[in-house]
Design a protein around this motif. Sequence first.
Motif, PDB file in Angstrom:
ATOM      1  N   SER A 108       0.861  -1.183   0.000  1.00 22.61           N
ATOM      2  CA  SER A 108       0.000   0.000   0.000  1.00 22.61           C
ATOM      3  C   SER A 108       0.891   1.223   0.000  1.00 22.61           C
ATOM      4  O   SER A 108       2.065   1.166   0.372  1.00 22.61           O
ATOM      5  CB  SER A 108      -0.931   0.014   1.220  1.00 22.61           C
ATOM      6  OG  SER A 108      -0.188   0.160   2.413  1.00 22.61           O
ATOM      7  N   GLN A 110       1.174   5.592  -1.732  1.00 16.64           N
ATOM      8  CA  GLN A 110       0.628   6.812  -2.307  1.00 16.64           C
ATOM      9  C   GLN A 110       1.488   7.254  -3.483  1.00 16.64           C
ATOM     10  O   GLN A 110       2.702   7.039  -3.503  1.00 16.64           O
ATOM     11  CB  GLN A 110       0.591   7.902  -1.234  1.00 16.64           C
ATOM     12  CG  GLN A 110      -0.230   9.125  -1.584  1.00 16.64           C
ATOM     13  CD  GLN A 110      -0.367  10.058  -0.400  1.00 16.64           C
ATOM     14  OE1 GLN A 110       0.519  10.164   0.438  1.00 16.64           O
ATOM     15  NE2 GLN A 110      -1.494  10.741  -0.320  1.00 16.64           N
ATOM     16  N   SER A 134      -5.848   4.432  -8.025  1.00 14.30           N
ATOM     17  CA  SER A 134      -5.743   5.020  -6.687  1.00 14.30           C
ATOM     18  C   SER A 134      -6.964   5.897  -6.409  1.00 14.30           C
ATOM     19  O   SER A 134      -7.706   6.252  -7.321  1.00 14.30           O
ATOM     20  CB  SER A 134      -4.456   5.841  -6.563  1.00 14.30           C
ATOM     21  OG  SER A 134      -4.530   7.015  -7.359  1.00 14.30           O
ATOM     22  N   THR A 139      -3.830   7.348  -2.937  1.00 13.54           N
ATOM     23  CA  THR A 139      -3.499   6.166  -2.145  1.00 13.54           C
ATOM     24  C   THR A 139      -4.021   4.895  -2.807  1.00 13.54           C
ATOM     25  O   THR A 139      -5.023   4.922  -3.523  1.00 13.54           O
ATOM     26  CB  THR A 139      -4.076   6.284  -0.724  1.00 13.54           C
ATOM     27  OG1 THR A 139      -5.494   6.502  -0.811  1.00 13.54           O
ATOM     28  CG2 THR A 139      -3.441   7.440   0.008  1.00 13.54           C
ATOM     29  N   SER A 141      -3.949   0.182  -2.434  1.00 13.19           N
ATOM     30  CA  SER A 141      -3.635  -1.045  -1.694  1.00 13.19           C
ATOM     31  C   SER A 141      -3.789  -2.229  -2.631  1.00 13.19           C
ATOM     32  O   SER A 141      -4.638  -2.215  -3.528  1.00 13.19           O
ATOM     33  CB  SER A 141      -4.551  -1.235  -0.478  1.00 13.19           C
ATOM     34  OG  SER A 141      -4.335  -0.238   0.484  1.00 13.19           O
ATOM     35  N   ALA A 170       3.728  -1.378   3.818  1.00  8.86           N
ATOM     36  CA  ALA A 170       2.760  -0.281   3.827  1.00  8.86           C
ATOM     37  C   ALA A 170       3.472   1.050   3.667  1.00  8.86           C
ATOM     38  O   ALA A 170       4.689   1.166   3.872  1.00  8.86           O
ATOM     39  CB  ALA A 170       1.945  -0.308   5.117  1.00  8.86           C
ATOM     40  N   ASN A 171       2.695   2.066   3.281  1.00  6.99           N
ATOM     41  CA  ASN A 171       3.146   3.458   3.205  1.00  6.99           C
ATOM     42  C   ASN A 171       4.291   3.665   2.223  1.00  6.99           C
ATOM     43  O   ASN A 171       5.203   4.460   2.469  1.00  6.99           O
ATOM     44  CB  ASN A 171       3.548   3.976   4.591  1.00  6.99           C
ATOM     45  CG  ASN A 171       2.386   3.983   5.559  1.00  6.99           C
ATOM     46  OD1 ASN A 171       1.240   4.171   5.162  1.00  6.99           O
ATOM     47  ND2 ASN A 171       2.664   3.748   6.832  1.00  6.99           N
ATOM     48  N   ASP A 394      -1.061   9.787   6.373  1.00  2.00           N
ATOM     49  CA  ASP A 394      -2.411  10.355   6.326  1.00  2.00           C
ATOM     50  C   ASP A 394      -2.371  11.717   5.636  1.00  2.00           C
ATOM     51  O   ASP A 394      -1.361  12.429   5.693  1.00  2.00           O
ATOM     52  CB  ASP A 394      -2.975  10.517   7.734  1.00  2.00           C
ATOM     53  CG  ASP A 394      -3.160   9.179   8.432  1.00  2.00           C
ATOM     54  OD1 ASP A 394      -3.020   8.136   7.757  1.00  2.00           O
ATOM     55  OD2 ASP A 394      -3.430   9.174   9.650  1.00  2.00           O
ATOM     56  N   ASN A 440      -4.722   6.158   6.398  1.00  2.00           N
ATOM     57  CA  ASN A 440      -4.161   4.925   5.852  1.00  2.00           C
ATOM     58  C   ASN A 440      -3.874   3.970   7.005  1.00  2.00           C
ATOM     59  O   ASN A 440      -3.015   4.233   7.842  1.00  2.00           O
ATOM     60  CB  ASN A 440      -2.869   5.218   5.076  1.00  2.00           C
ATOM     61  CG  ASN A 440      -3.110   6.116   3.885  1.00  2.00           C
ATOM     62  OD1 ASN A 440      -4.129   6.000   3.211  1.00  2.00           O
ATOM     63  ND2 ASN A 440      -2.178   7.017   3.620  1.00  2.00           N
ATOM     64  N   HIS A 446      -8.139   1.940   3.686  1.00  2.00           N
ATOM     65  CA  HIS A 446      -8.142   3.400   3.612  1.00  2.00           C
ATOM     66  C   HIS A 446      -9.508   3.924   4.040  1.00  2.00           C
ATOM     67  O   HIS A 446     -10.541   3.357   3.683  1.00  2.00           O
ATOM     68  CB  HIS A 446      -7.862   3.890   2.183  1.00  2.00           C
ATOM     69  CG  HIS A 446      -6.587   3.368   1.603  1.00  2.00           C
ATOM     70  ND1 HIS A 446      -5.354   3.671   2.116  1.00  2.00           N
ATOM     71  CD2 HIS A 446      -6.372   2.538   0.554  1.00  2.00           C
ATOM     72  CE1 HIS A 446      -4.422   3.060   1.406  1.00  2.00           C
ATOM     73  NE2 HIS A 446      -5.022   2.360   0.459  1.00  2.00           N
TER      74      HIS A 446
END
Length: 829
Positions: A108, A110, A134, A139, A141, A170-171, A394, A440, A446
Motif C-alpha cells: 500500500s 501513495q 488510486s 493512495t 492497496s 505499507a506506506n 495520512d 491509511n 483506507h
Amino acid sequence: MRIKTLIIISILHLTGSNSFSQGISIEADNEPLSLVLIRVRDSYGLQFSFDDRLLFKYRVTLSGSFSSSDEAINALINDFPLSYEKSGDVYLIYAKEAPRKKKEFLISGQVLDKSSLETLPFSHIIINGRGIVSDFKGTFSYVSRTDSIFKMKVSYLGYYILDTLVQPGANHILYLKPSVIGLKEVRIEGEIVERSGQVGEAPGTMRLNHKIARRVPGNGDNSVFNYLRLQPGILAAGEQSGDLIIWGGYEGHSQVLFDGYTIFGLKNFNDNISAVNPYMAKDILVLKGGYGAEYGERVGGIVNISGIDGSPKDPSLDFTINNMTISGKASLPLFDQSSLVFAFRQTYYNLYDSDDIDLFKTKPPASLTDMEVIPDYTFRDFNLKYSGSTKNGDNYFISLYEGRDNFAYKIDHEVDLIEINRRSEEQNRQKGGSVFYGKNWKNGFHSNLLISYSGLNRNLLLDQEITRSTTGQLLSKRDELIESHIQEVGFKNQNQFVVSEKHQVEVGLGFIYDAVDFKKDSFDIILNTNQKYGQRLNTYVEDEIVVNNTIRIKPGIRIDYPLNISKLYLQPRLSVSVQIDKYLKIHAAWGLYNQFVSMASEVDEYGNYRYFWTVCDNQSIPVLNSRHWVGGFSYQRKNFTASIEAYHKTIEGITRFINTNRFFEKGVYEGYGYSYGIDLYLKQMIKKHEFWISYSLGKAEESFPYFRRVEYFYAPQDQRHEIKFAGLFDLYPFYISANYVYGSGFVDLFRSLDPENRHPYSRLDASLVYRYDKKNYHMEGGISVLNLLNTENIKYSNFIRVPADQTNTINIHAEAVPFTPTIYLNFSF
C-alpha cells in the motif's frame, strides 16, 4: 523359560481379545470428554494419552455399542477438532492443527509528484499484470498470495510512466516525474509520458490532463471548461454559461465538484470566466453516465475536479494578466509537510462594451437586426487551501472558495416600429468549502472523511417596457425581482478494503442537508415564495471483482433515505470491463439514479424559460429518477486511441411551471423524457504533437401532459450532430493550437416543430504561445482568437421574447462569442 514367556503373552492376548468380544458400550449425557475416556479405560482396559484440560472443555452426549475401540474413539471425537493415532497399545488424542493460512503479501502507499510532492489522484497502477486505480488522494492497496515481489507500472496524465519493482509493505511513496514543471518542459530520453486524456478505462469515464487545458485557445480564466467542451458527449454548441449539458441531460442534472463541494455556478455572459480557477485545478475526472455507487445526488453526468495542494518544500508565485482579468496564485510551505495556497481573479475594468455583445432579433420573415446594448460586468473570486500529510501517510486539507459576479445590460432600441426599453441585472454569489482527512491503516485499508458546504445566491432584476413608437401605445410592462438561494451541507465517509487479490470492497455512508429559498415579486407585490428543506441519509457498498486479470466486474448498490419523504430509494448499479487483448477493451454499465434537489423550469407568457433550484418532496416536486445504459469499446496502441460509446438514458420527474394560458394550460406539470446517442473519439500523437476528433450523434425528447398535438417534443437541449477537432503543436519554445466545433443546432419549440428549422453552430479558435525559461523564473505569453471566422452563433441560454402585438413576439437572442482576440502574460517564480 522361553515357553513360559510365550504362554503369558498368549494369555494376555486372549484376555484383551475377550474384553472386546461383546463390543464397547458408551453411555454419556453432556459429560466432559476426558471423564468419558477415563471411564472407557477403566471398563475395557484401554490406554489413552491426552491433555486433560483440553478434552475437559468438550462435552459428550452419546449412547451406543461399538465393535472396536477405533470405532468408539471416532464416535467420541467426531464432533470436535480432535484427532488420534495409536502408538503401540496407547491411543494418543490431540488437537487438530488449524489449517495453515496462506501467506498474504500486502503493498500500500501513495503516488506523488516528485518535484512538488502534490498527491496524484486516480493514478493508474498495474501490479503484476492487474490494473487498479488510486483514490482521489493518490493512495492504493493490493494483496497477493502468490508473489512477494511486486512489478509495478504507474501512470498519470502529464507525467512520465514509472516502471519499478517494490517489496511488500505499507506506506510506500511512488514519485512520478512531471513532463512540465511550472512553465518549463522537461524531457527525459527513453521515458514515456501519459498525454492529454484517457478514455475507455471504465464505462462513460474520461480523465483529462489539466496542464493541456492551458494550451487550449482562450484567455486562461475559462481554460478548464474550454477544454471540457472539446470532449465527446459534452455540449459545446449554444455555449451554456451556467451549466454543463452531458449526454442530453437537462440543466441542473449534472454536477461539478471541486475538492468535494458542489459548484452551483457563476453565470457569466460569454463564457470568458468560469467558477473554477485554472491555477487551482489538478485533476479532472468526467463521468458521463453509468458510474458506480460511490457517486449520487445527480441523474446526469458528474465532473469531479481535484484542487492542488501546494508544495511543502518550496514557495512559489504565479501571476497572470490578460485583457479581461488579473489573477495570481501563491504557495507557501508551513510547519512540517504542509502548505498554504491562495489564488484570486479580478476583472479590472468593465469586461464588455457595446461592440463586444450583439443582440439580434428574429421574426418572420427570417431576418437578423443588430441591437445596441449597454453592458456592465464585474467578477472576482478567491481560493484558500491548507493541506498536508502526517508521518504515517495520512492526508488532510481545508479548502475554501468564494466568487461573485454582477452582469447587467440595457437595451434601448426600435424594431419594426416597436420601441424596446429593457434593463436586466443578475447577481451571483457562489460559496464553498470542505474539510478532509484521509487515514491509511496498517492493514492497507483506507478511510476518508469529508465535510462540505456549498451555496449559491442569485438575484435577477428585470425592468421592461414595450411601446408602439408611432402612437406611444404601451404594449407591455414588466417589473420583476427574483431571489433564488440554495445551500447544501454534506458529510461523507468512505472506506476501502482489500479483501483479496480478486476483491476490493468499498463501503460508505453520508448525510446531506439542502435548503432552498425562492421569491418572485412584481411591482412590489409578492407573486411567489417558496422555502423548502430536505435532509437525507445515504449509504453504499460496491465490490470490484477481478477474473483472470482480464474481466473486471463491479456490482454495487446505493441507498438514499430522505427524511422529508420517509422512503427508501434503492439504486443498484453494475459495470463490466473485459480486456480482449493488449490493445482492445470492451465495457458496459447499467444503473438506477435518483436526485433530490431539482432545477425546475418556468415558462412565462412569451415562452421565456427560467430555471430555479428546489427541494424534491414527492408531492409538488417529484424525485428525479433515471436509468442509464452504457456500452462501448476502446482501442489503444502506441500513440493512437479510438473509442466508441453508446448510451440510453431515461428520466422521470421533470418539473415545469407554465405561467401562461397563451400556449398551454397554466399549471405545474410533471414530465418524463429520454436521450440516446453515440460518441466517437479518435486521438493520434505524432512525436510531440497531438490531434483528436470527436463526433456525437444524439437525440433528446420529452413528454408533458400539457402537450396537445404530439406525445413527444424535442427537449430544449436536443441537438442531432456535433463535431469537434483539436490540434496541439509542440514547437518549443512556441506552442500552436487550434480547435473547431460544429453543431447542427436546436429547435425553438415555441416557433416550429420542424427538426430542420435549426440554427447551426460553428466556431474556430486558434492560439499561439511563447515560453521563456530562466533558472529562477519562467515567463509565458500568448495570443488567442476565439471565433476566428466571426461566425454568427446564437447563445440559446440567453435569449428573450418580447411582445410585438397581441399575437406576435420578437425573439431577441444574445450572440455567442464573436470574433474575440485575447492576450495574456504569465510569470512564475
